[in-house]
Design an enzyme around this catalytic site. Structure first.
Site, PDB file in Angstrom:
ATOM      1  N   SER A 218     118.221 153.013 -75.787  1.00 35.16           N
ATOM      2  CA  SER A 218     118.492 153.573 -77.106  1.00 35.16           C
ATOM      3  C   SER A 218     119.313 152.571 -77.909  1.00 35.16           C
ATOM      4  CB  SER A 218     119.172 154.938 -76.967  1.00 35.16           C
ATOM      5  OG  SER A 218     119.142 155.646 -78.183  1.00 35.16           O
ATOM      6  N   GLU A 335     110.059 161.324 -76.211  1.00 34.54           N
ATOM      7  CA  GLU A 335     111.325 160.882 -76.823  1.00 34.54           C
ATOM      8  C   GLU A 335     111.950 161.953 -77.728  1.00 34.54           C
ATOM      9  OE1 GLU A 335     112.984 158.133 -76.314  1.00 34.54           O
ATOM     10  OE2 GLU A 335     111.597 156.539 -75.733  1.00 34.54           O
ATOM     11  N   HIS A 429     113.959 161.658 -74.242  1.00 32.55           N
ATOM     12  CA  HIS A 429     114.744 160.456 -74.511  1.00 32.55           C
ATOM     13  C   HIS A 429     115.821 160.284 -73.436  1.00 32.55           C
ATOM     14  CE1 HIS A 429     116.423 157.306 -77.083  1.00 32.55           C
ATOM     15  NE2 HIS A 429     117.613 157.865 -77.001  1.00 32.55           N
TER      16      HIS A 429
END
Length: 547
Positions: A218, A335, A429
């Site tokens: 990320s 995600e 995610h």
């Protein structure tokens, strides 16, 4: 590569070989003498300062190396996290609030018990950069515990870096303090300083400073991309791993661009909101109060300043000016399932969906609707944001690094399990993190529970193998799993599903569409990219030359 290798040789000659007892390993590093703890066959050293505390006049200043300490330093606990907003419990990423302090620039080292400067080259090194939108997170999170990876023969380093307003504020007065006229990017400068610490010290732990892989997820993955683009980070690493990175447009330091105010103007606006007449007044605000008052009024992000970050990431990679290193890049199939704040609201009717897309995408609308049809608007909205934000970034990184003559390896993580699927969180995610660290039994209190079954352990073993193999040789391989081919012209990729599977041409047509949209926005210079997608795109600029 010569300078890091020379550094390794010099450290081998000048540092005393590490000695350790069964429970208390000792290391004599250039930074000072350390006592850690054993975890099986792995030595762990935690809370090691790599830079001086950025407090007082050092708040919003480049990091300075930590002073050498005398005597024996205990390294048996993590250092405090950098100041950040304390979220209430309940979200899947939530963890109990850690101790926090502005004196937070520390790192942790996990090293195989048998690795040491006595080895001719030392073990490969993986430096982990945590995610958290540049606003939260720390190196102490349980998912990042490095014992399993280190047990496969690598040295694992995890770092803290300044976050939020303390890590990324730009302001004209701060720029005036700098010899180069720059401000912002303090958190990225911290990451560079941590990598310099690794170059100076990691041989004492048995690591090879000439074989360092930087890795992150990320905002950590985006940090890796920026480190690849930063001249000041060149030569500090040999490989890169970018998990769920996002190469969005960044603000420029002194002028508005791509529909975004300058970073300095954003800093001035925040100061006014806080009632601070100058930087001295900002420095006088208690860190906790500063974080609390700015958490929802300031968006921390790297700044294109022309020197530390010379230009937008897409421009750097287009020009082939990024670090010439092998990389792994990838994203997760679900995600946005845990990031619904990024997904536009679903329209009441399919007709309303199609009308908005046609209004926004013009001559690209037929291509868009072919890929993201109205018959399942909910899934199309999730896929649009996933593909344009994370998927396009991973594909583009692999393609550009391949064009630069480097090996690149693309993946999609599409693995899940009953608790995640029943919560509507298939491959969400960050879902790959417990597997690639080998920590499927260490997820947080609200994380969908991973069953401790042979199949889940096998997936974790394979991912640890691939990541460690890549850090060791630049080629990801795993025992009992298929070899992972480089991206190349066919666009090979690894799909982590029930088991790892190799395929080619991921999501045909998807990335070409998003590349066209970004190309038009870059040419027009009036819109940011790539947060604004699909229903939230606004009117895409007309076709431009080269797009």
């Amino acid at each position: 590569m010569i300078r890091p290798l020379l550094a390794a040789v010099l450290l081998t000659l000048t540092c005393a070989a590490p000695a350790w007892a069964a429970d208390n390993p000792l290391v004599e590093a250039p930074a000072g003498r350390l006592e850690g703890r054993m975890s099986g066959e792995v030595r762990a050293f935690k809370g090691i300062p790599y830079a001086a505390a950025p407090v007082g006049d050092l708040r919003w200043a480049p990091p300075r190396p930590a002073a050498h300490w005398d005597g024996l330093r205990q390294a048996d606990d993590f250092g405090p996290a950098c100041p950040q907003f304390r979220a209430p419990p309940g979200g899947i990423y939530w963890a109990p609030p850690p101790p926090m302090s502005e004196d937070c620039l520390s790192l942790n080292v996990w090293a195989p018990a048998k690795a040491g400067p006595k080895d001719s080259k030392g073990a490969p090194v993986i430096v982990w950069i945590h995610g958290g939108s540049f606003a939260g997170g720390s190196s102490r999170e349980t998912l990042y515990e490095g014992t399993k990876m280190a047990g496969r023969g690598v040295v694992v380093v995890s770092i803290n870096y300044r976050l939020g307003v303390l890590g990324f504020l730009a302001h004209p007065e701060l720029s005036a303090e700098s010899p180069d006229g720059l401000s912002g990017n303090w958190g990225l400068l911290d990451q560079v300083e941590a990598l310099r610490w690794v170059q100076r010290n990691i041989a004492a732990f048995g690591g090879d400073p000439g074989n360092v892989t930087i890795a992150g997820e990320s905002a950590g993955g985006l940090s890796v991309a920026y480190l690849m683009a930063m001249p000041s980070a060149r030569g500090l690493f040999a490989k890169a791993i970018l998990q769920s990175a996002y190469t969005t447009s960044a603000p420029e330091l002194k002028q508005a661009s791509n529909g975004t105010p300058s970073a300095e103007a954003s800093g001035q606006a925040l100061a006014a909101r806080l009632g601070a007449a100058d930087v001295a007044s900002l420095r006088a605000i208690d860190a906790d109060k500063l974080i609390a008052k700015s958490a929802f009024a300031y968006f921390p992000f790297p700044t294109v300043d022309g020197k530390l970050i010379p230009r937008q990431l897409v421009d750097t990679f287009d020009r082939g000016e990024q670090a010439p290193v092998p990389l792994i890049a990838g994203f997760n199939s679900g995600e946005i399932r845990s990031l619904m704040i990024l997904a536009p609201k679903t329209p009441l009717t399919a007709g309303a969906y199609e009308k908005t897309i046609r209004d926004n995408y013009g001559d690209l609308a037929d291509s868009f609707l072919g890929l993201y049809p109205s018959r399942d608007m909910g899934e199309s909205i999730l896929a649009t944001t996933r593909d344009g934000l994370y998927g396009w970034t991973a594909w583009r990184l692999a393609a550009k690094q391949t064009a630069a003559g480097q090996s690149a390896y693309l993946y999609i993580f599409d693995h899940s399990y009953p608790a995640a699927d029943s919560a509507g969180l298939h491959a969400f995610h960050g879902a790959e993190l417990p597997y690639m660290f080998g920590n499927i039994n260490r997820a947080g209190p609200y994380w969908p529970a991973i069953p401790q079954t042979p199949g889940e352990r096998a997936m974790a073993d394979a991912m640890v193998d691939y990541w460690v193999s890549f850090a060791t040789t630049g080629r990801p391989k795993a025992r009992g799993a298929p070899d992972w081919p480089a991206f190349g012209r066919p666009g090979y990729f690894m799909a982590f599903q029930d088991v790892p599977k190799v395929s080619a041409d991921l999501l045909p047509g998807v990335f070409a569409l998003h590349e066209s949209v970004v190309c038009r926005r870059r040419a027009a210079g009036t819109q940011p990219w790539v947060w604004n997608l699909g229903l939230a795109a606004g009117v895409i600029p007309p076709k431009a030359e080269g797009c």
